[in-house]
Design a protein around this motif. Structure first.
Motif, PDB file in Angstrom:
ATOM      1  N   LEU A  50      60.617  27.932  35.569  1.00  8.40           N
ATOM      2  CA  LEU A  50      59.294  28.370  35.117  1.00  8.40           C
ATOM      3  C   LEU A  50      58.224  28.046  36.163  1.00  8.40           C
ATOM      4  CD1 LEU A  50      59.361  27.448  31.336  1.00  8.40           C
ATOM      5  CD2 LEU A  50      59.165  29.737  32.321  1.00  8.40           C
ATOM      6  N   ARG A  51      58.320  26.893  36.775  1.00  9.12           N
ATOM      7  CA  ARG A  51      57.358  26.497  37.798  1.00  9.12           C
ATOM      8  C   ARG A  51      57.416  27.464  38.976  1.00  9.12           C
ATOM      9  NH1 ARG A  51      57.033  24.573  42.455  1.00  9.12           N
ATOM     10  NH2 ARG A  51      59.247  24.162  42.710  1.00  9.12           N
ATOM     11  N   GLN A  52      58.637  27.785  39.416  1.00  4.40           N
ATOM     12  CA  GLN A  52      58.804  28.708  40.531  1.00  4.40           C
ATOM     13  C   GLN A  52      58.291  30.107  40.172  1.00  4.40           C
ATOM     14  OE1 GLN A  52      62.944  28.468  41.506  1.00  4.40           O
ATOM     15  NE2 GLN A  52      62.721  26.548  42.666  1.00  4.40           N
ATOM     16  N   HIS A  53      58.569  30.510  38.956  1.00  2.00           N
ATOM     17  CA  HIS A  53      58.107  31.823  38.493  1.00  2.00           C
ATOM     18  C   HIS A  53      56.569  31.864  38.474  1.00  2.00           C
ATOM     19  CE1 HIS A  53      58.210  35.631  36.404  1.00  2.00           C
ATOM     20  NE2 HIS A  53      57.419  35.134  35.465  1.00  2.00           N
ATOM     21  N   ASN A  54      55.955  30.822  37.953  1.00  2.00           N
ATOM     22  CA  ASN A  54      54.490  30.743  37.928  1.00  2.00           C
ATOM     23  C   ASN A  54      53.910  30.730  39.336  1.00  2.00           C
ATOM     24  OD1 ASN A  54      54.186  30.782  35.165  1.00  2.00           O
ATOM     25  ND2 ASN A  54      54.247  28.553  34.955  1.00  2.00           N
ATOM     26  N   GLU A  55      54.581  30.049  40.243  1.00  2.00           N
ATOM     27  CA  GLU A  55      54.130  30.005  41.632  1.00  2.00           C
ATOM     28  C   GLU A  55      54.154  31.404  42.255  1.00  2.00           C
ATOM     29  OE1 GLU A  55      55.950  27.980  45.499  1.00  2.00           O
ATOM     30  OE2 GLU A  55      55.424  26.524  43.928  1.00  2.00           O
ATOM     31  N   ARG A  56      55.228  32.146  42.006  1.00  2.00           N
ATOM     32  CA  ARG A  56      55.321  33.522  42.516  1.00  2.00           C
ATOM     33  C   ARG A  56      54.232  34.402  41.910  1.00  2.00           C
ATOM     34  NH1 ARG A  56      60.902  32.640  41.928  1.00  2.00           N
ATOM     35  NH2 ARG A  56      60.863  33.727  39.930  1.00  2.00           N
ATOM     36  N   LEU A  57      53.988  34.237  40.612  1.00  2.00           N
ATOM     37  CA  LEU A  57      52.947  35.019  39.960  1.00  2.00           C
ATOM     38  C   LEU A  57      51.572  34.716  40.553  1.00  2.00           C
ATOM     39  CD1 LEU A  57      53.994  34.873  36.194  1.00  2.00           C
ATOM     40  CD2 LEU A  57      54.103  36.837  37.728  1.00  2.00           C
ATOM     41  N   MET A  58      51.295  33.452  40.815  1.00  2.00           N
ATOM     42  CA  MET A  58      50.018  33.071  41.419  1.00  2.00           C
ATOM     43  C   MET A  58      49.890  33.637  42.832  1.00  2.00           C
ATOM     44  SD  MET A  58      48.039  31.587  39.356  1.00  2.00           S
ATOM     45  CE  MET A  58      46.821  30.918  40.456  1.00  2.00           C
TER      46      MET A  58
END
Length: 75
Positions: free
Chosen positions: A12-20
């Motif tokens: 989830l952290r990595q996914h959020n980072e990509r989204l940002m």
């Protein structure tokens, strides 16, 4: 926290980072496009003014000559 939960949190952290990163990239792209559009409008306005200065006196003199001819015809 067990391994499955840690993996899920990390995912989830990595996914959020990509989204940002995508969000920032889109924001920068839109800002750049807005600057280009503004620059284009300015350049077009300047070019139009230069063309008016270049060709308007000739057009005015032709129009005034045309107006003189029309005035003579209407007399």
């Amino acid at each position: 926290m067990d391994k499955t939960n840690r993996d899920m949190v990390e995912s989830l952290r990595q996914h959020n980072e990509r989204l940002m990163e995508n969000l920032l990239s889109n924001f920068r792209q839109k800002r750049t496009n807005a600057k280009w559009k503004e620059s284009l409008k300015k350049d077009q306005a300047e070019s139009l003014e230069a063309l008016k200065k270049q060709f308007l006196p000739t057009t005015d003199s032709t129009n005034s000559s045309l107006n003189n001819l029309l005035d003579k015809l209407s007399e």
